[in-house]
Write an enzyme that holds these catalytic residues in place. Sequence first.
Site, PDB file in Angstrom:
ATOM      1  CB  ALA A  10      39.255 -54.030 -21.505  1.00  0.00           C
ATOM      2  CE1 TYR A  56      37.683 -45.047 -23.859  1.00  0.00           C
ATOM      3  CE2 TYR A  56      35.546 -44.833 -22.811  1.00  0.00           C
ATOM      4  CZ  TYR A  56      36.829 -45.315 -22.801  1.00  0.00           C
ATOM      5  OH  TYR A  56      37.265 -46.071 -21.753  1.00  0.00           O
ATOM      6  CE  LYS A  95      30.503 -62.814 -22.672  1.00  0.00           C
ATOM      7  NZ  LYS A  95      31.467 -62.773 -21.537  1.00  0.00           N
ATOM      8  NE  ARG A 163      35.353 -61.642 -16.042  1.00  0.00           N
ATOM      9  CZ  ARG A 163      36.277 -60.853 -16.550  1.00  0.00           C
ATOM     10  NH1 ARG A 163      36.882 -59.957 -15.766  1.00  0.00           N
ATOM     11  NH2 ARG A 163      36.595 -60.932 -17.827  1.00  0.00           N
ATOM     12  CG  ASP A 175      32.189 -63.057 -17.032  1.00  0.00           C
ATOM     13  OD1 ASP A 175      32.540 -62.429 -18.043  1.00  0.00           O
ATOM     14  OD2 ASP A 175      32.966 -63.738 -16.347  1.00  0.00           O
TER      15      ASP A 175
END
Length: 328
Positions: A10, A56, A95, A163, A175
């Site tokens: 990311a 992962y 977060k 988002r 966000d």
Amino acid sequence: MLRFGIISTAKIGRDNVVPAIQDAENCVVTAVASRDLARAREMADRFSVPHAFGSYEEMLASDLIDAVYIPLPTSQHIEWSIKAADAGKHVLCEKPLALKSGDIDDLIAARDRNRVVVTEAYMITYSPVWQKVRSLIDEGAIGSLRHVQGAFTYFNRDPANMRNVPELGGGGLPDIGVYPVMGTRFSTGKEPLWIQAITERDPDFGTDIYSSVKADFGDFELSFYISTQMANRQVMVFHGTEGYIEVKSPFNANRWGPEEIELADRSHTESRIFRFQDSRQYKRQVEAFARAVTNGKEEIVTLENSKLNQKVIDAIYRASEKDGWEAV
């Protein structure tokens, strides 16, 4: 040296956190994982990271790492934080950690049963800017705090951006709404009791794109607005009986503007400017996390703290559906 594995490629990891880890004194990136091995290898090569994984799960099973940094979409944060903890890895998760405060309980249980460190990546709490705000309030530099005012806005209508995708945990409050709340709670050590709010949603995306919030902390109030479809702005002001503190670029100081605090007196005839040259809040964050893993005493954002912050966001959503005050 704490050995980090990065879950996903990311943008926030590439641009902010991975460079901070590589620059830190007590940790290093050892591996990158992606569901696409080629993407993992590309990012690993970019940062001279020795190992890349095509899943992962494979990286979590490896003994090449001690901790993971998770910048996945919000809807996946709790799931992969628990999986990482159950694999015996310490966790630094972006977060917002969760979309509901109750979801954090399962992660608290995973942390405790595996005896690992798990924290939400609120980089501002490690910044000398915000630590100075807290100390000024504590020492009474502005007298009795009466009101906190904040704004955090940007413009993004990209339908492919997470988002703007509800299923991925998109929306303005998750966000950026979390920042004025955490900044106020961190600086004052107080919790809000009641919330009033107005929230608007995008007719196409369904995500919340604007909120105007009023929070009653008992001794003072917090009012702030956030938006994902307004011109860029960031500001936080702590207004007391004897003066005020204005944080010039409170959240994205590394790219928003000067890292400064203005402390003004009551009559506004005198002010002091505190400047922080290159505070490098992401680097401070990962170094504090590594120390917490080593000594167990470092001040970090606990999961219990994260749950309290998320309870406020939950209350804002509830308050937006009614007139009047909503209990936190």
